[in-house]
Design a protein around this motif. Structure first.
Motif, PDB file in Angstrom:
ATOM      1  N   ARG A   1       0.514  -1.141   0.149  1.00  0.00           N
ATOM      2  CA  ARG A   1      -0.402  -0.029   0.220  1.00  0.00           C
ATOM      3  C   ARG A   1       0.622   1.457  -0.313  1.00  0.00           C
ATOM      4  O   ARG A   1       0.250   2.545  -0.186  1.00  0.00           O
ATOM      5  N   PHE A   2       2.368   1.553   0.332  1.00  0.00           N
ATOM      6  CA  PHE A   2       2.712   2.160   0.336  1.00  0.00           C
ATOM      7  C   PHE A   2       3.296   2.767  -1.404  1.00  0.00           C
ATOM      8  O   PHE A   2       3.718   4.057  -1.346  1.00  0.00           O
ATOM      9  N   ILE A   3       2.955   2.029  -1.621  1.00  0.00           N
ATOM     10  CA  ILE A   3       3.450   2.371  -3.901  1.00  0.00           C
ATOM     11  C   ILE A   3       1.954   2.829  -4.414  1.00  0.00           C
ATOM     12  O   ILE A   3       1.674   2.369  -5.598  1.00  0.00           O
ATOM     13  N   TYR A   4       0.849   2.321  -3.529  1.00  0.00           N
ATOM     14  CA  TYR A   4      -0.653   2.419  -3.902  1.00  0.00           C
ATOM     15  C   TYR A   4      -1.046   3.260  -4.925  1.00  0.00           C
ATOM     16  O   TYR A   4      -1.374   3.999  -5.963  1.00  0.00           O
ATOM     17  N   PRO A   5      -0.304   4.701  -4.570  1.00  0.00           N
ATOM     18  CA  PRO A   5      -0.920   5.712  -5.448  1.00  0.00           C
ATOM     19  C   PRO A   5      -0.574   5.664  -6.729  1.00  0.00           C
ATOM     20  O   PRO A   5      -0.520   6.616  -7.575  1.00  0.00           O
ATOM     21  N   LEU A   6       1.003   5.231  -7.121  1.00  0.00           N
ATOM     22  CA  LEU A   6       1.516   4.812  -8.252  1.00  0.00           C
ATOM     23  C   LEU A   6       0.448   4.207  -9.465  1.00  0.00           C
ATOM     24  O   LEU A   6       0.418   3.882 -10.354  1.00  0.00           O
ATOM     25  N   LEU A   7      -1.033   3.690  -8.512  1.00  0.00           N
ATOM     26  CA  LEU A   7      -1.248   2.522  -9.657  1.00  0.00           C
ATOM     27  C   LEU A   7      -2.051   3.162 -10.927  1.00  0.00           C
ATOM     28  O   LEU A   7      -1.847   3.026 -12.266  1.00  0.00           O
ATOM     29  N   PRO A   8      -2.496   4.266 -10.410  1.00  0.00           N
ATOM     30  CA  PRO A   8      -3.122   4.673 -11.701  1.00  0.00           C
ATOM     31  C   PRO A   8      -2.588   5.718 -13.005  1.00  0.00           C
ATOM     32  O   PRO A   8      -2.407   5.004 -13.932  1.00  0.00           O
ATOM     33  N   ALA A   9      -1.189   6.057 -12.374  1.00  0.00           N
ATOM     34  CA  ALA A   9      -0.455   6.428 -13.569  1.00  0.00           C
ATOM     35  C   ALA A   9       0.099   4.825 -14.127  1.00  0.00           C
ATOM     36  O   ALA A   9       0.064   4.802 -14.945  1.00  0.00           O
ATOM     37  N   LEU A  10       0.034   3.515 -13.801  1.00  0.00           N
ATOM     38  CA  LEU A  10       0.526   2.446 -13.843  1.00  0.00           C
ATOM     39  C   LEU A  10      -0.589   2.101 -15.256  1.00  0.00           C
ATOM     40  O   LEU A  10      -0.363   0.953 -16.405  1.00  0.00           O
ATOM     41  N   HIS A  11      -1.703   2.182 -14.921  1.00  0.00           N
ATOM     42  CA  HIS A  11      -2.543   1.917 -15.383  1.00  0.00           C
ATOM     43  C   HIS A  11      -2.904   2.428 -17.070  1.00  0.00           C
ATOM     44  O   HIS A  11      -3.078   2.733 -18.044  1.00  0.00           O
ATOM     45  N   VAL A  12      -2.298   3.945 -16.505  1.00  0.00           N
ATOM     46  CA  VAL A  12      -2.858   4.932 -17.623  1.00  0.00           C
ATOM     47  C   VAL A  12      -1.493   4.255 -19.603  1.00  0.00           C
ATOM     48  O   VAL A  12      -1.218   4.505 -20.341  1.00  0.00           O
ATOM     49  N   LEU A  13       0.049   3.569 -18.177  1.00  0.00           N
ATOM     50  CA  LEU A  13       1.235   3.494 -18.996  1.00  0.00           C
ATOM     51  C   LEU A  13       0.796   1.779 -19.526  1.00  0.00           C
ATOM     52  O   LEU A  13       1.320   1.568 -21.035  1.00  0.00           O
ATOM     53  N   THR A  14      -0.513   1.412 -18.870  1.00  0.00           N
ATOM     54  CA  THR A  14      -0.021   0.132 -19.712  1.00  0.00           C
ATOM     55  C   THR A  14      -1.472  -0.368 -20.839  1.00  0.00           C
ATOM     56  O   THR A  14      -1.484  -0.960 -21.744  1.00  0.00           O
ATOM     57  N   ALA A  15      -2.532   0.695 -20.893  1.00  0.00           N
ATOM     58  CA  ALA A  15      -3.869   0.916 -21.536  1.00  0.00           C
ATOM     59  C   ALA A  15      -3.160   0.212 -23.485  1.00  0.00           C
ATOM     60  O   ALA A  15      -2.991  -0.166 -23.731  1.00  0.00           O
ATOM     61  N   PRO A  16      -1.989   1.526 -24.101  1.00  0.00           N
ATOM     62  CA  PRO A  16      -1.290   1.284 -25.595  1.00  0.00           C
ATOM     63  C   PRO A  16      -1.308   0.009 -25.285  1.00  0.00           C
ATOM     64  O   PRO A  16      -1.426  -1.050 -27.020  1.00  0.00           O
ATOM     65  N   PRO A  17       0.171  -0.736 -24.808  1.00  0.00           N
ATOM     66  CA  PRO A  17       0.336  -2.166 -25.002  1.00  0.00           C
ATOM     67  C   PRO A  17      -0.715  -2.949 -24.561  1.00  0.00           C
ATOM     68  O   PRO A  17      -0.998  -4.150 -25.712  1.00  0.00           O
ATOM     69  N   LEU A  18      -2.573  -2.886 -23.854  1.00  0.00           N
ATOM     70  CA  LEU A  18      -2.879  -3.331 -24.297  1.00  0.00           C
ATOM     71  C   LEU A  18      -3.591  -3.517 -25.624  1.00  0.00           C
ATOM     72  O   LEU A  18      -3.823  -4.642 -25.662  1.00  0.00           O
ATOM     73  N   LEU A  19      -3.964  -2.273 -25.344  1.00  0.00           N
ATOM     74  CA  LEU A  19      -4.721  -2.529 -26.984  1.00  0.00           C
ATOM     75  C   LEU A  19      -4.509  -3.097 -28.109  1.00  0.00           C
ATOM     76  O   LEU A  19      -4.740  -2.860 -29.007  1.00  0.00           O
ATOM     77  N   GLU A  20      -2.496  -2.538 -28.071  1.00  0.00           N
ATOM     78  CA  GLU A  20      -2.275  -3.297 -29.354  1.00  0.00           C
ATOM     79  C   GLU A  20      -1.882  -5.569 -29.098  1.00  0.00           C
ATOM     80  O   GLU A  20      -2.316  -4.952 -30.466  1.00  0.00           O
ATOM     81  N   ALA A  21      -2.120  -5.186 -28.418  1.00  0.00           N
ATOM     82  CA  ALA A  21      -2.216  -6.531 -27.898  1.00  0.00           C
ATOM     83  C   ALA A  21      -3.407  -7.444 -28.524  1.00  0.00           C
ATOM     84  O   ALA A  21      -4.087  -8.737 -28.510  1.00  0.00           O
ATOM     85  N   PHE A  22      -4.519  -6.420 -28.074  1.00  0.00           N
ATOM     86  CA  PHE A  22      -6.243  -7.059 -28.143  1.00  0.00           C
ATOM     87  C   PHE A  22      -6.736  -5.662 -28.553  1.00  0.00           C
ATOM     88  O   PHE A  22      -8.279  -7.030 -28.918  1.00  0.00           O
ATOM     89  N   ARG A  23      -6.430  -5.099 -29.348  1.00  0.00           N
ATOM     90  CA  ARG A  23      -7.184  -4.376 -30.626  1.00  0.00           C
ATOM     91  C   ARG A  23      -7.574  -5.169 -31.555  1.00  0.00           C
ATOM     92  O   ARG A  23      -8.593  -5.414 -32.082  1.00  0.00           O
ATOM     93  N   PRO A  24      -6.448  -6.249 -32.564  1.00  0.00           N
ATOM     94  CA  PRO A  24      -7.173  -6.926 -33.986  1.00  0.00           C
ATOM     95  C   PRO A  24      -8.346  -8.229 -33.165  1.00  0.00           C
ATOM     96  O   PRO A  24      -9.234  -8.715 -33.978  1.00  0.00           O
ATOM     97  N   ALA A  25      -8.083  -8.754 -31.942  1.00  0.00           N
ATOM     98  CA  ALA A  25      -9.239  -9.749 -31.400  1.00  0.00           C
ATOM     99  C   ALA A  25     -10.325  -9.174 -31.696  1.00  0.00           C
ATOM    100  O   ALA A  25     -11.421  -9.983 -31.573  1.00  0.00           O
ATOM    101  N   ILE A  26     -10.850  -8.460 -30.808  1.00  0.00           N
ATOM    102  CA  ILE A  26     -12.004  -7.456 -30.552  1.00  0.00           C
ATOM    103  C   ILE A  26     -12.669  -6.593 -32.063  1.00  0.00           C
ATOM    104  O   ILE A  26     -13.911  -6.477 -32.526  1.00  0.00           O
ATOM    105  N   THR A  27     -11.849  -6.153 -32.441  1.00  0.00           N
ATOM    106  CA  THR A  27     -12.542  -5.510 -33.964  1.00  0.00           C
ATOM    107  C   THR A  27     -12.506  -6.775 -35.011  1.00  0.00           C
ATOM    108  O   THR A  27     -12.925  -6.190 -36.171  1.00  0.00           O
TER     109      THR A  27
END
Length: 746
Positions: free
Chosen positions: A392-418
């Motif tokens: 929980r000491f590094i919990y405040p970093l989770l929003p930034a980590l989610h923001v950085l995770t979104a583009p690679p996640l789209l790269e991996a699964f956008r073709p499977a969805i569209t």
């Protein structure tokens, strides 16, 4: 002048014939964006409230002892029985969270006083649910601003922004932790709000971005080159003030949050001119002093003296190294355990997102993402130098980590969805698997893992109301009353293993628990030999019960206090540990003893001649890293009626299990007999007539069976019938009529 033959130009948005056209379109677009943001925020609030009310597991004691217990004392006074831990006595904590939740308690108290009469159990549920609801709104604000921050980087309504929102909503850690009344959760929300308002000079985010706007239509000022970075306009300074106010508040709550802003402030100072550096430092000083002044006034109101908790927090945890008293961790803890627990299935995509943000040649490079990535590495790196580490000491970093995770996640699964072709099926299956894993982890951690501490307090409240009603009829105590009879409870557990007054609620439930005061003010030698009360108990439980309980093991009460005719005004046990000498004060034998099942055999041996007996038990968790907290949570009591009720319930459950097991056996034999009969060419009805139980009811009861026949009779029945599928040859005899039921059982 236009002639009749000249063509008339088509009306345009800027034509005088429709001068309001562009304004109307802009206004309509802004209204649509506003209502979309409002709907998203309301949906997030509803979701987090449901998340908070369904949360029934225990995570960290600070969830209750660093916020709710001081808040309870603020509202109900020093004699309310709230447990005030050593940090508050040494003025290490900011009083902002307690005052925040105290306001909620005060509102509920007012509503209960003016509302039509409510049952005591309903009143208790309201006091338990109120702080959860407030924290759910705070958590929803964190989710909302995480989405807005992603919209600032990737564009409003972009796929990456929506992917960030989905990551936040489906994060198991967010389900498990965001709605808890921890100061870290409030810190995380304040941090992402400060990031959203921070003037990220020098970046437009990803290529192709069409512009970034606030929900109210206010534009972010953008800079395209280093030469323009120094020319901050008035709007950027307004954004900076907003950001600094939220950042200062997060830093007051958790002094370690200052590390985030040291990093980001360094980037801002490096890109500013000399004059702007001076102004930036001045703005930070003014905003910090404003928030610190408000905090000092609140602390003066709570502690009764002028104090600076952040400085004392750093002194006790760094100079005196008291944090080590609560455990040591490996230097790689945040890399090997912290990030995996925060991110779970998103961890591979987060690592790739950090790489893309840090490498200038990456396809999704932007200054904002690079700064966020550096912060996400800088804070764990500094905190790794401290021996005591928690996720929980590094919990405040989770929003930034989610923001950085979104583009690679789209790269991996956008073709499977569209892509509707069959080539995307494997990726769809992987995505579905990841979603199911996240959902399973979230449900297990929020509903099952370590659910015993909250369940046992619900049981104690119910028992208290039963005892009060048996003596006082309908005039059952509410939290504002001064009780005349009480129920006493003792917790033989590691310290702070359960919530306290915020969940016991009723002041006539007097309780004590093993304490764990740290070695404040001791030298290195005495610290090394120091054992708190909980450690002393687990080192030798029988010796502790003999010497640290009033009367020892020879003078244990035979009846509970609420059944004693002389017990009219109980002596209040040491529940809040207001001074350190209370750790040495002997405890009184309580009406109810609560402990983990791993201690059961020890207490059976020590208290075998006493009147204590099991009166309740609940499942806690399948595993635990602390050996002292393994197994069920068991409750022993002195009340013989409660013990008898529990025994009757266990007998009934055991009987029901035997009945179900016997029914399954009978059904299995019937199915086997039917299948054998068909293979032998015989009708099932003929075959079943030879079955000895055929004339009885199709659903048998083992209790009925035990009353009708003996064990040897059952064995005889299973040996004697002429089974049609028997492999042994049976001599043919003249057919005879089936025996009657009386003949079979005689």
């Amino acid at each position: 002048m236009a002639t009749a033959s000249s063509p008339r130009p088509p009306p345009s948005a800027s034509s005088p014939t429709d001068s309001t056209g562009p304004h109307r379109d802009t206004k309509t677009s802004a209204q649509a964006l506003y209502f979309l943001n409002l709907r998203i925020l309301l949906l997030l609030i509803a979701f987090r409230i449901l998340n908070a009310l369904c949360l029934s597991t225990f995570f960290q004691p600070d969830e209750f002892f660093q916020s709710l217990e001081p808040a309870w004392q603020i509202v109900w006074g020093p004699d309310s029985g709230a447990w005030i831990t050593w940090e508050w006595r040494h003025q290490l904590r900011s009083s902002i969270p307690p005052f925040l939740f105290a306001a909620v308690y005060a509102v509920v108290r007012l509503l209960v006083s003016i509302w039509p009469p409510l049952s005591p159990s309903t009143v208790a549920d309201l006091f338990i649910a109120a702080p959860k609801t407030l924290q759910a709104v705070i958590a929803a604000g964190g989710d909302y601003y995480t989405w807005k921050l992603a919209g600032r980087l990737y564009g409003e309504q972009s796929d990456a922004a929506w992917a960030t929102l989905i990551l936040t909503v489906l994060s198991p850690w967010q389900w498990f932790c965001s709605t808890r009344t921890l100061s870290n959760c409030l810190e995380a929300t304040l941090t992402v709000m400060a990031w959203y308002w921070w003037p990220w000079a020098g970046s437009r985010g990803l290529q192709g971005q069409q512009g970034n706007h606030y929900s109210d239509g206010e534009s972010f000022p953008e800079r395209r080159g280093a030469a323009e970075d120094v020319r901050w306009g008035p709007a950027e300074w307004i954004l900076l003030r907003k950001s600094l106010l939220f950042a200062a508040l997060a830093g007051v709550l958790r002094p370690t949050n200052v590390l985030i802003w040291i990093c980001l402030g360094g980037f801002a100072l490096a890109r500013a001119t000399r004059a702007q550096r001076v102004r930036l430092l001045l703005e930070a000083f003014v905003c910090g002093c404003t928030v610190m002044g408000i905090s000092v006034l609140l602390d003066r109101r709570y502690y009764g003296s002028w104090t600076l908790p952040p400085l004392k927090f750093l002194y006790f945890n760094i100079a005196q190294s008291l944090a080590v008293f609560y455990g040591r961790n490996d230097w790689h803890y945040y890399l090997s355990q912290g990030y995996p627990l925060l991110l779970t299935t998103a961890l591979p995509f987060t690592l790739w997102g950090l790489y893309q943000a840090l490498i200038p040649s990456g396809p999704c490079h932007g200054l904002i993402r690079r700064q966020l990535a550096i912060v996400c590495l800088f804070l764990p790196g500094v905190l790794s130098l401290i021996s005591h580490k928690e996720v929980r000491f590094i919990y405040p970093l989770l929003p930034a980590l989610h923001v950085l995770t979104a583009p690679p996640l789209l790269e991996a699964f956008r073709p499977a969805i569209t892509n509707a072709a069959g080539a995307g099926v494997p990726r769809r299956l992987i995505l579905l698997f990841l979603l199911l894993v996240n959902l399973s982890i979230a449900l297990y951690t929020t509903l099952s893992h370590a659910s015993g501490p909250l369940a046992v307090l619900s049981y104690l409240r119910e028992q208290h109301l039963v005892h009060r009603q048996s003596f006082l009829g309908s005039s059952v105590m509410i939290p504002t009353e001064d009780p005349k009879r009480s129920m006493t409870v003792g917790f033989l557990m590691p310290c702070h293993s359960t919530p306290w007054r915020s969940h016991l609620v009723f002041p006539s439930i007097h309780a004590w628990a093993l304490s764990c005061e740290p070695p404040v003010g001791l030298n290195v030698t005495r610290k090394a030999a120091y054992l708190d009360e909980a450690d002393q108990f687990y080192d030798n439980p029988s010796h502790f019960l003999q010497h640290q309980m009033v009367g020892g093991l020879r003078y244990i009460p035979r009846r509970p206090s609420y059944l004693s005719s002389t017990h009219l005004r109980p002596v209040r046990p040491s529940t809040s540990a207001q001074d350190e000498s209370l750790a040495l004060r002997p405890h009184k034998w309580p009406d109810y003893l609560v402990f983990f099942a791993q201690l059961e055999s020890t207490l059976h041996s020590a208290l075998r001649s006493s009147s204590y007996g099991e009166c309740w038990r609940t499942w806690n968790t399948a595993w635990h890293d602390d050996w002292r907290r393994r197994g069920d949570i068991v409750v022993w009591c002195l009340d013989p009626d409660a013990q008898q009720v529990w025994r009757n319930q266990n007998r009934k459950k055991a009987s029901e299990r035997r009945d179900r097991q016997f029914d399954r056996i009978i059904d299995s034999i019937k199915k086997q007999a039917t299948a054998k009969g068909w293979r032998m060419g015989k009708q099932p009805s003929y075959l079943w007539r030879h079955w000895p139980f055929a004339s009885a009811s199709p659903r048998w009861s083992s209790s009925w069976l035990s009353n009708r026949i003996k064990r040897n009779t059952i064995l005889e029945i299973f040996r004697t019938p002429p089974w049609p599928w028997s492999p042994t040859k049976v001599k043919k005899t003249s057919p005879r009529k089936p025996s009657s039921e009386r003949d079979l059982w005689s």
